[in-house]
Design a protein around this motif. Structure first.
Motif, PDB file in Angstrom:
ATOM      1  N   PHE A   1      45.289 -29.383  13.903  1.00  0.00           N
ATOM      2  CA  PHE A   1      46.368 -29.093  12.949  1.00  0.00           C
ATOM      3  C   PHE A   1      45.759 -28.511  11.680  1.00  0.00           C
ATOM      4  CE2 PHE A   1      47.972 -32.648  15.521  1.00  0.00           C
ATOM      5  CZ  PHE A   1      49.169 -32.114  15.975  1.00  0.00           C
ATOM      6  N   ASP A   2      46.368 -27.439  11.188  1.00  0.00           N
ATOM      7  CA  ASP A   2      45.892 -26.771   9.973  1.00  0.00           C
ATOM      8  C   ASP A   2      46.945 -26.953   8.875  1.00  0.00           C
ATOM      9  OD1 ASP A   2      44.967 -25.169   7.972  1.00  0.00           O
ATOM     10  OD2 ASP A   2      44.862 -23.328   9.180  1.00  0.00           O
ATOM     11  N   PHE A   3      46.688 -27.894   7.989  1.00  0.00           N
ATOM     12  CA  PHE A   3      47.672 -28.203   6.945  1.00  0.00           C
ATOM     13  C   PHE A   3      47.670 -27.182   5.810  1.00  0.00           C
ATOM     14  CE2 PHE A   3      47.804 -32.121   9.252  1.00  0.00           C
ATOM     15  CZ  PHE A   3      49.074 -32.621   9.024  1.00  0.00           C
ATOM     16  N   THR A   4      46.764 -26.199   5.851  1.00  0.00           N
ATOM     17  CA  THR A   4      46.884 -25.085   4.903  1.00  0.00           C
ATOM     18  C   THR A   4      48.026 -24.152   5.314  1.00  0.00           C
ATOM     19  OG1 THR A   4      45.357 -23.571   6.039  1.00  0.00           O
ATOM     20  CG2 THR A   4      44.387 -25.183   4.494  1.00  0.00           C
ATOM     21  N   ARG A   5      48.514 -24.329   6.539  1.00  0.00           N
ATOM     22  CA  ARG A   5      49.653 -23.554   7.048  1.00  0.00           C
ATOM     23  C   ARG A   5      50.706 -24.553   7.540  1.00  0.00           C
ATOM     24  NH1 ARG A   5      47.185 -20.741  11.729  1.00  0.00           N
ATOM     25  NH2 ARG A   5      49.136 -19.551  11.841  1.00  0.00           N
ATOM     26  N   PRO A   6      51.365 -25.234   6.621  1.00  0.00           N
ATOM     27  CA  PRO A   6      52.263 -26.329   7.015  1.00  0.00           C
ATOM     28  C   PRO A   6      53.379 -25.906   7.955  1.00  0.00           C
ATOM     29  CG  PRO A   6      52.528 -25.756   4.690  1.00  0.00           C
ATOM     30  CD  PRO A   6      51.306 -25.065   5.158  1.00  0.00           C
ATOM     31  N   ASP A   7      53.736 -24.629   7.929  1.00  0.00           N
ATOM     32  CA  ASP A   7      54.793 -24.167   8.836  1.00  0.00           C
ATOM     33  C   ASP A   7      54.346 -24.177  10.291  1.00  0.00           C
ATOM     34  OD1 ASP A   7      53.067 -22.050   7.752  1.00  0.00           O
ATOM     35  OD2 ASP A   7      54.172 -20.728   9.110  1.00  0.00           O
TER      36      ASP A   7
END
Length: 264
Positions: free
Chosen positions: A100-106
């Protein structure tokens, strides 16, 4: 401390592949000759495993979905205990890993994240709760019993690319320490198994296998090292790079938790 060599019947949850499968077969080969129950969702894999490794007649199988509704899961576990009253050890190797990449929350798929949480942690808490009445009863009769949660070296310090996975394993690591302290007087021994990066299908979901294969411990090497710790009766069983991580960051924590619990 008692060890896995004292077990008469071991249930390995999540044993259709990877670490769970390898440990189940290694336990089956112990000189103590325990009954081993392989357990998972994929019946065809369980059938193949039993068909190819059951010359002794001591390898059994049970189909179980750890994400079943709570009451259904409880009923399934009660059925296992009734079918195998000698069951004295449960090893929890069920787990999934997602990036999961939370810099891209979408891009965060919360359904996937919550499934990972349920598979790696919540389901194990539920199953431990449902198995404990049986294990405590045996323990009170003088038979040592065992819970073997499989966490990860990433429970000690995380890999940021798989943040939820690391969080679930950290939660399981903390729970293992607390339960080891709480259940000691009940003759239920909680022994956390702490793998490093190991050759496994776990890493194949998002195409990470090729890159990670340069760094991982082979499944054969991992199984040998972990079984040595289990047979010795170690109170926790890290392997590979997880050994140094454990010594550096976790040494003395189990003992400190025991002291704190004694003061409460």
């Amino acid at each position: 401390m008692p060890s896995i060599s004292d077990c008469k019947c071991v249930l390995v949850i999540g044993s259709t592949s990877g670490i769970g499968r390898a440990l189940a077969l290694a336990i089956l080969d112990l000189p103590s000759q325990p009954t081993v129950i392989v357990c998972g969702r994929r019946k065809e894999r369980l059938d193949e495993l039993v068909a190819s490794h059951n010359a002794t007649g001591r390898l059994k199988s049970v189909t179980l979905d750890v994400l079943s509704e709570r009451n259904a899961l409880k009923s399934s576990i009660e059925e296992i205990v009734n079918t195998y009253p000698d069951l004295d050890a449960v090893l929890f190797s069920n787990g999934i890993q997602r990036a999961f990449d939370f810099t891209r929350p979408d891009t965060i798929d919360l359904d996937s994240l919550e499934c990972e949480l349920a598979t790696n942690y919540t389901s194990i808490v539920r199953m431990i709760t449902f198995f404990l009445p049986h294990l405590i009863k045996l323990g009170e009769q003088g038979r040592p019993t065992f819970l073997y949660p499989v966490s990860s070296g990433l429970s000690i310090y995380p890999a940021a690319g798989v943040p939820d996975y690391c969080a679930t394993k950290s939660a399981l690591h903390s729970l293992s320490i607390s339960l080891a302290v709480q259940l000691k007087k009940k003759n239920v021994h909680v022994v956390e198994i702490i793998p490093p990066l190991v050759e496994s299908e776990l890493h194949g979901f998002q195409g990470a296998t090729q890159g990670l294969s340069r760094f991982w411990l082979t499944l054969e090497e991992y199984t040998k090292e972990t079984m040595e710790g289990l047979v010795r009766g170690d109170p926790y069983v890290p392997a590979g790079t997880a050994v140094d991580r454990y010594k550096k960051f976790e040494g003395g924590k189990l003992e400190a938790a025991a002291r704190l619990y004694g003061q409460s």
